[in-house]
Structures are given as structure tokens and as C-alpha cells.
Design an enzyme around this catalytic site. Structure first.
Site, PDB file in Angstrom:
ATOM      1  N   HIS A   1       0.768   5.403   1.023  1.00 11.76           N
ATOM      2  CA  HIS A   1       0.093   6.449   1.796  1.00 11.76           C
ATOM      3  C   HIS A   1       0.103   7.752   1.000  1.00 11.76           C
ATOM      4  CE1 HIS A   1       0.351   4.420   5.848  1.00 11.76           C
ATOM      5  NE2 HIS A   1       1.309   3.766   5.213  1.00 11.76           N
TER       6      HIS A   1
ATOM      7  N   HIS B   1       0.836  -1.198   0.000  1.00 13.86           N
ATOM      8  CA  HIS B   1       0.000   0.000   0.000  1.00 13.86           C
ATOM      9  C   HIS B   1       0.871   1.249   0.000  1.00 13.86           C
ATOM     10  CE1 HIS B   1       0.904  -0.912   4.190  1.00 13.86           C
ATOM     11  NE2 HIS B   1       0.811   0.382   4.431  1.00 13.86           N
TER      12      HIS B   1
END
Ligand code: AMP
Length: 135
Positions: free
Chosen positions: A100, A98
């Protein structure tokens, strides 16, 4: 064990979703560093950048740009950080790839991830050579 993000992909736990396509999903971070802090994940449960096939690297990058643009237009931050942690030593907590996106405002209390250092030309050349041997 399946990751918390796979459970979000499957709809087993809720999330404030911002964007979704076949390969990626974006939603708000549940413990945001700033208002609008969002995550972009690769849907397949792969831990880090080096585990992703090229098409997923591209897909996450494109979704990151799309979501960042929406955040900038909606929230009008002064800037934003795109940060991606690989490995516990780098601060990774959820081992499902992932990125941010963290909106930033002048005077916010968030800190920069690193302090600038100094290195001799010889040492810079040496580390460049070490990396170049693997490019
Ligand atoms: P990292 O340190 O890069 O692994 O970041 C993991 C991030 O996932 C943290 O910022 C958490 O706040 C966030 N997070 C963990 N669980 C959830 C969840 N259920 N929904 C949204 N964000 C989450």
C-alpha cells in the site's frame, strides 16, 4: 481460487491502473484510506513477502518508489506511508502480495499502526539474539 488481483492482471475486472511492467502492476485501491491510495502488486499470485523470489522483491520495491514519486509530484501530500500486511493477524485480506502507498496530509485522521512501547536492554538483546540466529 484465483485472487481478485489476478483477475485485475488478466483484465477480467477493471482497475484504475497507474503502472505496469512484466513483474508488477500498480492501481488505485478501490476503498482508499486517502485520496491517491495505491497498491503495487507482484503479478504472480504469491501470498506474502516470504514467498517472493528476490527478483520480485526488487521489482515491487522499484515500482513502489516510481508510483510513490508520481503520487507525491501529482498530489503534493505532506508525506506518505508504505505498508505491507502479511497474514490475517497483520490485517491482510487479499492473499496476493501487495504494497500500500497511502498519501498523508497534516491533520488527517489516519492513525499510526502502533504505539511505542518500552523494553529493557536485556529483553532487547534477547530478542535480537533470537532473530540473529536465523539471519
Ligand atoms: P490488505 O488488507 O493489505 O490485504 O489490503 C487489501 C486491499 O485491497 C484493501 O485496501 C482493499 O480495499 C483492496 N482491494 C480489494 N479489492 C480491490 C479491487 N478490486 N480493486 C482495488 N483494490 C481492491
Amino acid at each position: 481460487m484465483i485472487s481478485v488481483f489476478t483477475r485485475i492482471v488478466r483484465g477480467e475486472i477493471p482497475a484504475f491502473k497507474l503502472y505496469e511492467d512484466d513483474l508488477t502492476l500498480s492501481f488505485l485501491d478501490i476503498n482508499p484510506a486517502a485520496r491517491g491510495h495505491a497498491l503495487v502488486i507482484a503479478k504472480p499470485e504469491l501470498p506474502g513477502l516470504l514467498d517472493l523470489p528476490p527478483e520480485l522483491v526488487s521489482a515491487v520495491a522499484l515500482t513502489t518508489q516510481r508510483v510513490a514519486r508520481a503520487i507525491v509530484e501529482a498530489l503534493k501530500p505532506d508525506g506518505f506511508n508504505v505498508i505491507q500486511n502479511n497474514g490475517a493477524a497483520a490485517g491482510q485480506v487479499v492473499f496476493h502480495y501487495h504494497v500500500h502507498i497511502i498519501p498523508r496530509w497534516e491533520g488527517d485522521r489516519l492513525v499510526k499502526l502502533w504505539r511505542s512501547g518500552t523494553m529493557s536492554m536485556d529483553d532487547l538483546r534477547a530478542v535480537a539474539d533470537e532473530i540473529l540466529a536465523h539471519i
